[in-house]
Design an enzyme around this catalytic site. Sequence first.
Site, PDB file in Angstrom:
ATOM      1  CG  ASP A 165     -10.415   7.203 -24.898  1.00 42.85           C
ATOM      2  OD1 ASP A 165     -10.351   7.422 -23.802  1.00 42.85           O
ATOM      3  OD2 ASP A 165     -10.030   6.565 -25.630  1.00 42.85           O
ATOM      4  CB  CYS A 193       4.120   4.188  -6.927  1.00 41.89           C
ATOM      5  SG  CYS A 193       3.016   4.073  -8.203  1.00 41.89           S
ATOM      6  CB  CYS A 220       5.950   0.728 -14.556  1.00 42.28           C
ATOM      7  SG  CYS A 220       6.043   2.213 -13.295  1.00 42.28           S
ATOM      8  CB  CYS A 254       4.196   0.149 -17.622  1.00 39.98           C
ATOM      9  SG  CYS A 254       2.855   1.090 -18.931  1.00 39.98           S
ATOM     10  CB  CYS A 272       1.902  -2.714 -12.328  1.00 42.49           C
ATOM     11  SG  CYS A 272       1.131  -1.696 -10.988  1.00 42.49           S
TER      12      CYS A 272
END
Length: 408
Positions: free
Chosen positions: A172, A240, A246, A297, A301
């Site tokens: 980050d 997915c 989600c 979310c 999952c």
Amino acid sequence: MAILESARDLGFALAGIAPAGPSEQADAVRDWVAQGKHGTMGWIENHLDIRVDLEKLLPGAASVVAVCDAYASQPPEAPEGSAPSPFRERAGVRVSEPDADHGMGGGEYADAQHPHPPPAPPSREGSDLPRGKIARYAWGDDYHKVLKKRLHKLADTLAERFPEAAFRTAVDTAPALEREIAARAGLGWQGKNTMLIHPRHGSYTLLGLVVTTLELPSSEELGHPELPGMGVTVPATDHCANCTRCIDACPTDAIAAEGYSIDASRCVSYLTIEHREPVPGEFLEGIGEWIAGCDICQEVCPYNTVGQRNPLPVHERYDPGPRGFADGLDLVEVLSWAADDRTRVFQGSALKRIKLDMIRRNALIAIGNVLAQRDDAGLRDAVQGCLDDESELVATTARQVWDRIQPV
Ligand code: B12
Ligand code: SF4
Ligand code: SF4
């Protein structure tokens, strides 16, 4: 391989190598920013050209080593007398689950018992009082610090062997699309919730990069080698399929209808951690009792259910016990915090990013949502007591909440 072994020896749960190179999603990222989906996070906009091209981050960049740490995906052990939590047995211990394999080949992954102390039992004091929820990534020590120190060591190890090469680390801390790069390095795929998900271990992971001018063989070229004590890299195949859990569960409709992109300005994580202004009224209800981040979310999952059965080694500094954040924080107490209280509670935590007036704002919103479920004179008094607060942000939020809880 020696690089991956060094990453493993530094305690990373998973590591892989990718060629550097520009983002394949550069246009999508530019559109995302042009549509204002970054909200007030001006810093995303500032270095967009660098963010989508590692060559601009480190001239001559040829390869990237992507690493991840796994963090606690389950609350600490429940108090005596209640149903046993599987966390203690699971922390850092490989569980072979052929039924959870999802076609991944059934490899044997981390096999060492991680030196992870058993988590302290959660405090039950005042447990009948409403508590604000904290996202799991923040239950332990600040991941920026935990990852960065070891990333620097990894870069130093490489620099000793290749003194002519240049290195740049990121957690980050540099404009880089960490998830896309990590996917390229074999750490998983980016799901519809935009998380980097490993098909066997899930998405409760934190990422870091070492970008280098060295030409390294990629994980793919190495044939996704298995190293005892560490997860195995995988092709970035999207698993997915037709799932939309989600998208359906997101309380503020932040995830695009077709997935793979979120409107950060609607996301509870953004609203509670990054947004420094009053929260637009349309999101107050959706924030629920979250006061720092959001895990919804990820909780829904299916790959995190698989991941809980196939845990990666959790670094001891992500132990959820000591801070007690897994239990959340007493909302009324947070509302009454002074600067010193915030400093003390958030010391060494990634939550330091949340300023005092922001966390008090978040507590007010959560209290409003508790009051929407059940009346409580004490909670009403707490809101009323903030209507003229010296912080403009807190006073404005108290008025928003007060208006919401008035009988119609
Ligand atoms: C800004 C930021 C946020 C913002 C915006 C999140 C976002 N989705 O962009 C906010 C504050 C909302 C946020 C929230 C969270 N964050 Co955050 N965040 C970042 C940060 C600093 C930059 C991300 C970024 O550049 N976003 C910009 C968008 C454009 O990028 P993107 O999501 O990658 O979106 C592109 C892809 O989806 C791509 N794409 C990929 N595949 C496909 C396929 C198709 C078909 C299409 C169209 C597009 C596409 O195109 C999109 C562009 O439209 C990164 C660290 C980093 N430098 O990467 C951490 C990071 C992503 N965050 C992280 C975490 C843990 C979280 C939270 C889980 C924290 C929490 N519990 O509250 C939530 C998760 C919310 C979510 N569902 O994303 C981790 C994620 C680890 C992982 N396993 O994925 C990171 C990597 C930090 C780290 N070093 O570990 N975060
Ligand atoms: S973190 Fe919460 S608000 Fe943000 S996209 Fe995920 S479910 Fe939606
Ligand atoms: S919940 Fe379903 S759609 Fe969303 S990221 Fe996980 S597998 Fe993909």
